[in-house]
Design an enzyme around this catalytic site. Structure first.
Site, PDB file in Angstrom:
ATOM      1  N   LYS A  73      40.403  65.368  60.994  1.00 38.48           N
ATOM      2  CA  LYS A  73      39.154  66.005  61.413  1.00 38.48           C
ATOM      3  C   LYS A  73      38.009  65.607  60.497  1.00 38.48           C
ATOM      4  CE  LYS A  73      41.504  70.231  62.869  1.00 38.48           C
ATOM      5  NZ  LYS A  73      41.670  71.662  62.647  1.00 38.48           N
ATOM      6  N   TYR A 133      33.538  69.623  64.872  1.00 38.89           N
ATOM      7  CA  TYR A 133      34.522  68.737  64.265  1.00 38.89           C
ATOM      8  C   TYR A 133      35.078  67.780  65.296  1.00 38.89           C
ATOM      9  CZ  TYR A 133      37.479  72.808  65.510  1.00 38.89           C
ATOM     10  OH  TYR A 133      38.082  73.863  66.133  1.00 38.89           O
ATOM     11  N   ASP A 170      45.302  84.579  63.839  1.00 39.58           N
ATOM     12  CA  ASP A 170      45.111  84.206  62.436  1.00 39.58           C
ATOM     13  C   ASP A 170      45.634  85.284  61.492  1.00 39.58           C
ATOM     14  OD1 ASP A 170      44.007  81.891  63.378  1.00 39.58           O
ATOM     15  OD2 ASP A 170      41.955  82.372  62.828  1.00 39.58           O
TER      16      ASP A 170
END
Length: 183
Positions: A73, A133, A170
């Site tokens: 990335k 990204y 997450d």
């Protein structure tokens, strides 16, 4: 474009500082130049997907990675400020298990190259941040993994003043010790 030296940067990563041309109208810069990147780093990657996220203050995204289809990335903050973090998950790397963090913002225009084999995340430090990204492989939900952001083994200093806002995915990330790793 030039590579900016950084203390404690991880193996094969780099911070890219674009050449910014400013005048009374504003500024102009190349946000990506494959030929220059290859000449400066020796890395030869082609990007297949561009992603953007817009997040409010205190949102923490990550630490994400893909196991069978690892993504390299290039990350940049288009607006606002983030603290961007990468963790080296390559067991054969001299920086395996280490993390690197850097402030990226729409003002400093820095970009970070994170090679395949790393986990990635960021914390929004401004009221709002827009992050872009480029990735070297496509998103593959079945290959996606997440390491919990506050893993005690990694001991990442997120520079957070408040409790981060996390997605349920997450918040339920795996501990580093149980993470699927790369050779």
């Amino acid at each position: 474009m030039k590579i900016q030296e950084q203390e404690n940067i991880l193996a094969d990563m780099c911070v890219i500082a674009p050449t910014v041309y400013r005048d009374n109208r504003g500024c102009f810069f190349e946000s990506w130049n494959e030929r220059e990147f290859s000449q400066l780093t020796g890395a030869n990657f082609h990007f297949v997907q561009d992603n953007r996220s817009v997040s409010k203050a205190h949102v923490l995204r990550g630490l994400h990675y893909q196991v069978s289809r690892p993504q390299g990335k290039i990350v940049t903050a288009l607006k606002g400020t983030i603290f961007d973090v990468a963790v080296d998950l390559r067991k054969s790397s001299p920086t395996f298990g280490k993390w690197f963090g850097i402030e990226l913002s729409g003002i400093n225009k820095l970009q970070v190259w994170i090679p395949p084999g790393f986990a990635h995340g960021f914390l929004v430090c401004s009221p709002v941040a827009e992050v872009a990204y480029k990735t070297t492989d496509y998103y593959s939900p079945k290959d996606e993994r997440c390491i919990v952001w506050n893993d005690p083994v990694l001991d990442i200093d997120w520079q957070a003043r408040d409790t981060p806002i996390l997605s349920s995915k997450d918040a339920a990330g795996d501990p580093f010790e149980l993470a699927e790793l790369f050779e």
